[in-house]
Write a protein that holds these residues in place. Structure first.
Motif, PDB file in Angstrom:
ATOM      1  N   THR A  92       0.853  -1.187   0.000  1.00  0.00           N
ATOM      2  CA  THR A  92       0.000   0.000   0.000  1.00  0.00           C
ATOM      3  C   THR A  92       0.884   1.229   0.000  1.00  0.00           C
ATOM      4  N   SER A 148      -3.194   3.375  -1.604  1.00  0.00           N
ATOM      5  CA  SER A 148      -3.731   2.442  -2.595  1.00  0.00           C
ATOM      6  C   SER A 148      -2.627   1.468  -3.005  1.00  0.00           C
ATOM      7  N   LYS A 175      -1.120  -1.679 -10.068  1.00  0.00           N
ATOM      8  CA  LYS A 175      -2.336  -1.137 -10.690  1.00  0.00           C
ATOM      9  C   LYS A 175      -2.245  -1.264 -12.199  1.00  0.00           C
ATOM     10  N   THR A 215      -1.912  -7.246   1.486  1.00  0.00           N
ATOM     11  CA  THR A 215      -1.168  -6.015   1.299  1.00  0.00           C
ATOM     12  C   THR A 215      -0.286  -5.753   2.512  1.00  0.00           C
ATOM     13  N   ASP A 234      -4.002   2.858   5.721  1.00  0.00           N
ATOM     14  CA  ASP A 234      -5.087   2.756   4.736  1.00  0.00           C
ATOM     15  C   ASP A 234      -5.008   1.480   3.908  1.00  0.00           C
ATOM     16  N   PHE A 278      -8.224   0.119   2.069  1.00  0.00           N
ATOM     17  CA  PHE A 278      -8.585   0.609   0.737  1.00  0.00           C
ATOM     18  C   PHE A 278      -7.922  -0.235  -0.351  1.00  0.00           C
ATOM     19  N   SER A 279      -6.674  -0.645  -0.117  1.00  0.00           N
ATOM     20  CA  SER A 279      -5.988  -1.491  -1.101  1.00  0.00           C
ATOM     21  C   SER A 279      -6.706  -2.820  -1.264  1.00  0.00           C
ATOM     22  N   GLN A 296      -9.744  -2.326  -3.256  1.00  0.00           N
ATOM     23  CA  GLN A 296      -9.397  -2.233  -4.674  1.00  0.00           C
ATOM     24  C   GLN A 296      -9.290  -3.619  -5.296  1.00  0.00           C
TER      25      GLN A 296
END
Length: 233
Positions: A70, A74, A80, A104, A112, A115-116, A119
């Protein structure tokens, strides 16, 4: 034989250590072919990710576990780019109903990371895959808890790992995370065998006391590692 592939990006080695722990857990079950596939910046060309061999491996896999560090809230940019390359199998629904999972890592306790994982789970949903949760209760959430507990960061969507910025991959501080990852790999493999081959499956439910015993073994192993390292110094 069912195939489980762990595909990951790990610039500094910490996420790779989690990936290897997941693979080790998956290998603990019989008749499971476990593969590791590393995503690197060298596979990027003018901002586009491409590696035909990895995509062919993923096409043939029954379960795919996605992992990336992360960064800035993200998944890493390189990973990505790999996810965006999934547009081509997306068009043909090539990964539909494969099993999926995720993990992650970050240096911060929170960072955070959720959030990863979201995703990754949303990506898997877009690919029409079936997501596998962690399956363990949360550790390190009571007065007798420890940073070495199983699932010490209390994550259920996927595995979270944390290592201090001045520590190497596989540091004792991350011992509980590595145990969590290994248990997750075994869970993914077991569910894949059930999903693909209809293998008999028994839901592993633990009482609070039983789960704390599992974490206690993780704590004891971490302390043994610390003592061994001190003795070798």
């Amino acid at each position: 034989m069912a195939t489980v592939t762990v595909v990951y990006h790990s610039p500094n080695g910490h996420t790779r250590t989690l990936a290897e722990s997941i693979a080790r857990g998956a290998k603990s079950l019989p008749d499971i072919d476990v593969r590791l596939a590393e995503i690197t910046g060298h596979q990027l060309h003018e901002g586009r990710w491409s590696d035909a061999a990895i995509m062919e491996l993923l096409k043939k896999s029954d379960a795919i576990v996605f992992g990336a560090p992360t960064y800035m809230g993200s998944v890493s940019a390189v990973f990505k780019a790999f996810l965006e390359a999934g547009f081509h199998p997306f068009l043909g629904q090539e990964w539909k109903d494969k099993l999926a999972g995720g993990f992650t890592h970050s240096a911060s306790q929170n960072g955070d990371k959720l959030f990863s994982l979201q995703q990754l789970a949303v990506f898997a949903a877009q690919m029409n895959m079936q997501w596998i949760s962690v399956g363990d209760a949360a550790g390190n959430n009571w007065t007798g808890g420890s940073v070495y507990d199983v699932n010490r960061l209390g994550s259920w969507l996927g595995v979270m790992g944390q290592t201090n910025v001045d520590e190497e991959p596989g540091a004792v501080s991350a011992h509980g995370d590595l145990v969590t990852a290994e248990r997750y790999g075994a869970r993914v493999a077991e569910l894949t065998a059930r999903w693909i081959h209809g293998r008999d499956y028994t839901v592993q439910r633990h009482t609070l006391e039983e789960f704390r015993e599992i974490s206690a073994r993780s704590v004891a192993d971490a302390k043994a590692r610390t003592e061994q390292a001190a003795g070798a110094a």
